[in-house]
Scaffold this active site. Structure first.
Site, PDB file in Angstrom:
ATOM      1  N   ASP A 149       5.598   9.604   1.544  1.00 47.92           N
ATOM      2  CA  ASP A 149       5.271   8.141   0.494  1.00 47.92           C
ATOM      3  C   ASP A 149       6.396   7.486   0.494  1.00 47.92           C
ATOM      4  O   ASP A 149       6.917   7.784   0.723  1.00 47.92           O
ATOM      5  CB  ASP A 149       4.743   9.268  -0.978  1.00 47.92           C
ATOM      6  CG  ASP A 149       3.476   8.510  -1.062  1.00 47.92           C
ATOM      7  OD1 ASP A 149       3.565   7.526  -1.047  1.00 47.92           O
ATOM      8  OD2 ASP A 149       2.509   8.978  -2.060  1.00 47.92           O
ATOM      9  N   ASP A 209      -3.234   2.140  -2.444  1.00 44.08           N
ATOM     10  CA  ASP A 209      -4.211   3.012  -2.197  1.00 44.08           C
ATOM     11  C   ASP A 209      -5.884   2.358  -2.200  1.00 44.08           C
ATOM     12  O   ASP A 209      -5.972   1.093  -3.324  1.00 44.08           O
ATOM     13  CB  ASP A 209      -3.830   3.924  -3.452  1.00 44.08           C
ATOM     14  CG  ASP A 209      -3.088   4.932  -3.020  1.00 44.08           C
ATOM     15  OD1 ASP A 209      -1.749   4.189  -1.792  1.00 44.08           O
ATOM     16  OD2 ASP A 209      -2.353   5.858  -3.809  1.00 44.08           O
TER      17      ASP A 209
END
Length: 471
Positions: A149, A209
């Protein structure tokens, strides 16, 4: 009023950057599997992973290709005195090696998570500056996949070079362990990842996202679908927002390195059946990873029959590995409750000389849509074989598993799963070369030169076809 957009090569640097073969021999087709984050977030445990894997296997989904079981954030309790990551003993009492062994013994692959920052997105220890010891931790625990991430990155972004080197550090560390580990970047497309990702990774996120909405705008996803180089990717991005951002990027993906449009939202929120039927094949045809984001224990028959549609999965797993292209896009006047409305046509080549075609209706009412061979084979010269041949049209949703059969499978009727395609016994590549009918849908007609392919597409829906040269 209509606005028309035709594909251009205005941002293509393929001649400079190219799409190279896999840097580590992995990712020859887009990865398939399950990730806990979209449904469970930090509510993770050893039991959740192992029970989910067992359920995926029982439903026949493992043998359709969903083999990566990916543990997302919130699994760690910190570092030990030697600086190595430690798994939370309350959540994982037997340790990560036990999870890996259970999964491997059942023919799954094990994925874990970290962040190229001081902390992970949920505030657990990150791997920035700790790449070598953390890569060794993953290798020691027999991990096959790393989702990496972008949170708490200490401001180390702003140019492609800065981000490239931050993510390359983990790539090098993983390679140094000697264990093959699929490397999945989750840096939200920041700093034009699609230009440099293929040299160091197997897939890369290209947007903020996803959320389980088809068109709804959200201030937390501030860039609209035309801003492929979004400076603040955000999150809660709709399906159409992400798809439109991905439209120019296919030219920078291919075998060994894929644009990741984020996890699948089929059965995660309140999408309609038509929206789920559009979401899944669009991700498939642009060669995004197919990662289930749902709780597989609560799948509805209709959602299960989407995840298990072999003729759609075969498009995604096609060995040629070329993402489809958005050929045209129109805005339409029949906007939905969020003021969104557009229609699109996408097309792309397949390994055996076939072509995949999608007519996508982002408007609020069912509508007639059409296309021609000139549009489908948009790169072909006038008089070429593609434009002068007749093509058989196969509807890729026509042989969808009916709700009665899906209900039986969900009820653990082992006999019912026998109808499903088994990619463990016969790969998609082999099934396509052998003309396995489960991978081709149902023939509904033919398209000759100068003819028009006409159909009616539901609101927020899709018509999805494979074209094959007519005998």
């Amino acid at each position: 009023m209509f606005a028309f957009y035709f594909l251009t090569a205005c941002i293509s640097l393929k001649g400079v950057f190219g799409v190279s073969p896999s840097y580590n021999g992995l990712g020859l087709t887009p990865q398939m599997g399950w990730d806990n984050w979209n449904t469970f977030a930090c509510d993770v445990s050893e039991q959740l992973l192992l029970d989910t894997a067992d359920r995926i296997s029982d439903l026949g989904l493992k043998d359709m290709g969903y083999k990566y079981i990916i543990l997302d954030d919130c699994w760690s309790s910190g570092r030990d005195s030697d600086g190595f990551l430690v798994a939370d003993e309350q959540k994982f009492p037997n340790g990560m090696g036990h999870v890996a062994d259970h999964l491997h013994n059942n023919s799954f692959l094990f994925g874990m998570y970290s962040s190229a920052g001081e902390y992970t997105c949920a505030g657990y220890p990150g791997s920035l500056g700790r790449e070598e010891e953390d890569a060794q931790f993953f290798a020691n625990n027999r991990v096959d996949y790393l989702k990496y991430d972008n949170c708490y990155n200490k401001g180390q972004f702003g140019t492609p070079e800065i981000s490239y080197h931050r993510y390359k550090a983990m790539s090098d560390a993983l390679n140094k362990t000697g264990r093959p580990i699929f490397y999945s970047l989750c840096n939200w497309g920041q700093d034009l990842t699609f230009y440099w990702g293929s040299g160091i990774a197997n897939s890369w996120r290209m947007s903020g996202d996803i959320t389980a909405e088809f068109t709804r705008p959200d201030s937390r996803c501030p860039c609209d679908g035309d801003e492929y180089d979004c400076k603040y990717a955000g999150f809660h991005c709709s399906i159409m927002n992400i798809l439109n951002k991905a439209a120019p990027m296919g030219q920078n993906a291919g075998v060994g390195g894929w644009n990741d449009l984020d996890n699948l939202e089929v059965r995660v929120g309140n999408l309609t059946d038509d929206e789920e039927k559009a979401h899944f094949p669009m991700w498939a045809m642009v060669k995004s990873p197919l990662i289930i984001g749902a709780d597989v224990n609560t799948l509805k028959p209709s959602s299960y029959s989407i995840y298990s549609q072999a003729s759609v999965i075969a498009i995604n797993q096609d060995p040629k590995g070329i993402p489809a292209t958005r050929v045209w896009r129109y805005y339409v006047s029949d906007t939905d409750e969020y003021g969104q409305g557009e229609i699109q046509m996408w097309s792309g080549p397949l390994d055996n000389g076939d072509q995949v075609v999608a007519l996508l209706n982002g408007g609020s009412v069912p509508r007639p849509m059409n296309t021609t061979l000139e549009e489908i084979f948009f790169d072909s010269n006038l008089g070429s074989k593609e434009l002068t041949s007749t093509w058989d049209i196969y509807d890729l949703w026509a042989n969808r598993v009916d709700n009665s059969t899906a209900s039986a499978i969900l009820g653990q009727n082992k006999t019912a799963t026998g109808i499903l395609y088994n990619a463990t016994e016969q790969s998609y590549k082999d099934g396509l070369s052998k003309n396995d009918t489960r991978l081709f849908g149902q023939k509904i007609g033919s398209l000759s030169p100068n003819a028009i392919l006409n159909t009616t597409v539901p609101a927020h829906g899709i018509a999805f076809y494979r074209l094959r040269p007519s005998a």
